[in-house]
Design a protein around this motif. Structure first.
Motif, PDB file in Angstrom:
ATOM      1  N   ILE A  98      -8.158 -31.592  -5.427  1.00 29.34           N
ATOM      2  CA  ILE A  98      -7.885 -30.141  -5.024  1.00 29.34           C
ATOM      3  C   ILE A  98      -8.025 -29.418  -6.335  1.00 29.34           C
ATOM      4  O   ILE A  98      -7.862 -30.069  -7.392  1.00 29.34           O
ATOM      5  N   SER A  99      -8.436 -28.051  -6.166  1.00 29.70           N
ATOM      6  CA  SER A  99      -8.386 -26.951  -7.187  1.00 29.70           C
ATOM      7  C   SER A  99      -8.026 -25.785  -6.627  1.00 29.70           C
ATOM      8  O   SER A  99      -8.104 -25.717  -5.367  1.00 29.70           O
ATOM      9  N   ARG A 100      -7.712 -24.677  -7.482  1.00 30.01           N
ATOM     10  CA  ARG A 100      -7.541 -23.341  -7.130  1.00 30.01           C
ATOM     11  C   ARG A 100      -8.438 -22.513  -7.839  1.00 30.01           C
ATOM     12  O   ARG A 100      -7.909 -21.972  -8.972  1.00 30.01           O
ATOM     13  N   PRO A 101      -9.798 -22.279  -7.848  1.00 26.82           N
ATOM     14  CA  PRO A 101     -10.507 -21.311  -8.517  1.00 26.82           C
ATOM     15  C   PRO A 101     -10.068 -20.061  -8.472  1.00 26.82           C
ATOM     16  O   PRO A 101      -9.368 -19.779  -7.358  1.00 26.82           O
ATOM     17  N   MET A 102     -10.185 -19.248  -9.556  1.00 33.38           N
ATOM     18  CA  MET A 102      -9.919 -17.984  -9.418  1.00 33.38           C
ATOM     19  C   MET A 102     -11.138 -17.155  -8.638  1.00 33.38           C
ATOM     20  O   MET A 102     -12.173 -17.380  -8.612  1.00 33.38           O
ATOM     21  N   SER A 103     -10.591 -15.812  -8.242  1.00 35.58           N
ATOM     22  CA  SER A 103     -11.392 -14.977  -7.664  1.00 35.58           C
ATOM     23  C   SER A 103     -12.664 -14.826  -8.456  1.00 35.58           C
ATOM     24  O   SER A 103     -12.691 -14.505  -9.629  1.00 35.58           O
ATOM     25  N   ARG A 104     -13.913 -14.758  -7.973  1.00 35.56           N
ATOM     26  CA  ARG A 104     -15.145 -14.412  -8.617  1.00 35.56           C
ATOM     27  C   ARG A 104     -15.314 -12.959  -9.004  1.00 35.56           C
ATOM     28  O   ARG A 104     -15.948 -12.669  -9.948  1.00 35.56           O
ATOM     29  N   GLY A 105     -14.728 -12.198  -8.361  1.00 28.49           N
ATOM     30  CA  GLY A 105     -14.468 -10.722  -8.670  1.00 28.49           C
ATOM     31  C   GLY A 105     -13.348 -10.095  -9.662  1.00 28.49           C
ATOM     32  O   GLY A 105     -13.393  -9.114 -10.050  1.00 28.49           O
ATOM     33  N   GLY A 106     -12.653 -11.077 -10.129  1.00 26.04           N
ATOM     34  CA  GLY A 106     -11.530 -10.777 -11.030  1.00 26.04           C
ATOM     35  C   GLY A 106     -11.736 -11.151 -12.423  1.00 26.04           C
ATOM     36  O   GLY A 106     -12.976 -11.432 -12.763  1.00 26.04           O
ATOM     37  N   ASP A 107     -10.793 -10.637 -13.276  1.00 25.33           N
ATOM     38  CA  ASP A 107     -11.049 -10.629 -14.639  1.00 25.33           C
ATOM     39  C   ASP A 107     -11.046 -12.168 -15.217  1.00 25.33           C
ATOM     40  O   ASP A 107     -11.499 -12.615 -16.406  1.00 25.33           O
ATOM     41  N   ALA A 108     -10.242 -13.132 -14.624  1.00 22.81           N
ATOM     42  CA  ALA A 108     -10.170 -14.320 -14.960  1.00 22.81           C
ATOM     43  C   ALA A 108      -9.695 -14.704 -16.268  1.00 22.81           C
ATOM     44  O   ALA A 108     -10.451 -15.231 -17.207  1.00 22.81           O
ATOM     45  N   THR A 109      -8.692 -14.032 -16.437  1.00 24.64           N
ATOM     46  CA  THR A 109      -8.157 -14.422 -17.809  1.00 24.64           C
ATOM     47  C   THR A 109      -7.362 -15.426 -17.949  1.00 24.64           C
ATOM     48  O   THR A 109      -7.002 -16.078 -16.863  1.00 24.64           O
ATOM     49  N   PRO A 110      -6.691 -16.180 -19.179  1.00 22.22           N
ATOM     50  CA  PRO A 110      -6.239 -17.133 -19.242  1.00 22.22           C
ATOM     51  C   PRO A 110      -4.774 -17.258 -18.554  1.00 22.22           C
ATOM     52  O   PRO A 110      -4.477 -18.257 -18.092  1.00 22.22           O
ATOM     53  N   GLU A 111      -4.048 -16.098 -18.260  1.00 24.69           N
ATOM     54  CA  GLU A 111      -3.167 -16.010 -17.438  1.00 24.69           C
ATOM     55  C   GLU A 111      -3.390 -16.243 -15.902  1.00 24.69           C
ATOM     56  O   GLU A 111      -2.792 -17.045 -15.427  1.00 24.69           O
ATOM     57  N   ASP A 112      -4.435 -15.884 -15.380  1.00 25.81           N
ATOM     58  CA  ASP A 112      -5.071 -16.120 -14.268  1.00 25.81           C
ATOM     59  C   ASP A 112      -5.157 -17.673 -14.066  1.00 25.81           C
ATOM     60  O   ASP A 112      -4.779 -18.191 -12.966  1.00 25.81           O
TER      61      ASP A 112
END
Length: 307
Positions: free
Chosen positions: A84-98
């Motif tokens: 399992i994984s939870r990748p970040m949204s493709r459209g977001g900033d994808a910051t370290p916090e994210d």
């Protein structure tokens, strides 16, 4: 799609598929004698339950139904382990916090179901130092690989330190492959930096010691072009996950990629994932490899294999 969100629609669709899949068995148990039900004695669930399975491409979500819903589907289909994984949204900033937030969700889910889930982290290689710190944090807590979307193309030099770290760890990188109606018409949701099969081929030659997993042959990509592009890349593996039901995906991949470089996966399209393998023209031995052994051999490299 008014009145229902996409996740609920997929869940309902899968439940409908479950009814279709189970129909023959239920009818026989109830003594039905209709010609439609008696045309075959084949019990598909008996066939499904013959195989050990590792789902090499699974996800959890920031939703109340998750991770229980994923476990429920896995139980129905006898899937022993889910990566399992939870990748970040493709459209977001994808910051370290994210990405830390996403990885914390995965860690929580693995702690909740330690016998069923295998965790993979997500990162944004644009943040080199934070990503390397996160790799250490996550591997120290038992994560075994990386899943990324398209914030950075896999051939981008920003990815090099991350790839080199995963070579040191003997762990695989699962990379999203761009989706769309063809190679030249990507879906509107894709970023300009999205990776496609020729990118996988390029990076695999730069880093022959690395292991790359090309995502979701059944997920809306040009799977024929993808298989051809990575034909001569022994360190690129393909997973067959996705909701698309093209009839010849696995048979084509078998010809171009081979039985040792294919992974069973669902990408949360569980019945399609299992059905792809059962419907393909495979021997029992090939099914055993694709359902379980091939991915378990990857896990063995880092000492995280399933007994």
């Amino acid at each position: 799609m008014s009145g229902i969100d996409r996740k609920q629609f997929l869940k309902n669709s899968a439940l409908s598929a479950a009814g279709l899949m189970m129909g023959g068995t239920i009818a026989k148990a109830s003594g039905s004698t209709s010609s439609a039900m008696s045309a075959s004695d084949f019990d598909i669930m008996e066939e499904v339950n013959k195989y050990r399975m590792i789902d090499s491409h699974a996800h959890v979500y920031f939703r109340d139904q998750s991770p229980g819903m994923q476990i429920d589907f896995a139980d129905r289909l006898g899937i022993e382990k889910l990566v399992i994984s939870r990748p970040m949204s493709r459209g977001g900033d994808a910051t370290p916090e994210d990405f830390r937030r996403c990885n914390n969700l995965v860690l929580d889910c693995v702690n909740q179901y330690p016998d069923r889930f295998i965790g993979q982290m997500t990162l944004n290689p644009k943040y080199k130092e934070e990503s390397l710190e996160e790799i250490k944090r996550c591997t120290d807590q038992g994560m075994v690989g990386l899943k990324v979307y398209s914030h950075v193309n896999i051939t981008d030099p920003a990815f090099y330190p991350i790839i080199e770290k995963f070579i040191d760890l003997d762990m695989i990188i699962l990379m999203h492959h761009g989706i769309g109606r063809s190679r030249i018409e990507p879906a509107p949701s894709e970023l300009d930096s999205v990776s496609v099969a020729t990118d996988f081929a390029e990076i695999s030659k730069r880093y022959p010691e690395a292991m790359f997993q090309l995502a979701h042959l059944g997920g809306g990509i040009d799977w024929e072009a993808a298989c051809k592009a990575v034909k001569d890349c022994p360190n690129v593996y393909v997973d067959i996950s996705g909701s698309n039901n093209d009839a010849n995906i696995i048979d084509f991949a078998l010809e171009y990629v081979g039985e040792d470089r294919m992974f069973f996966g669902c990408d949360n399209s569980f019945f399609q994932g299992v059905g792809h393998v059962l419907a393909a023209k495979l021997t029992e031995r090939q099914r055993e490899k694709i359902f379980f052994e091939n991915y378990n051999n990857i896990l063995k490299k880092s000492g995280n294999n399933v007994d």
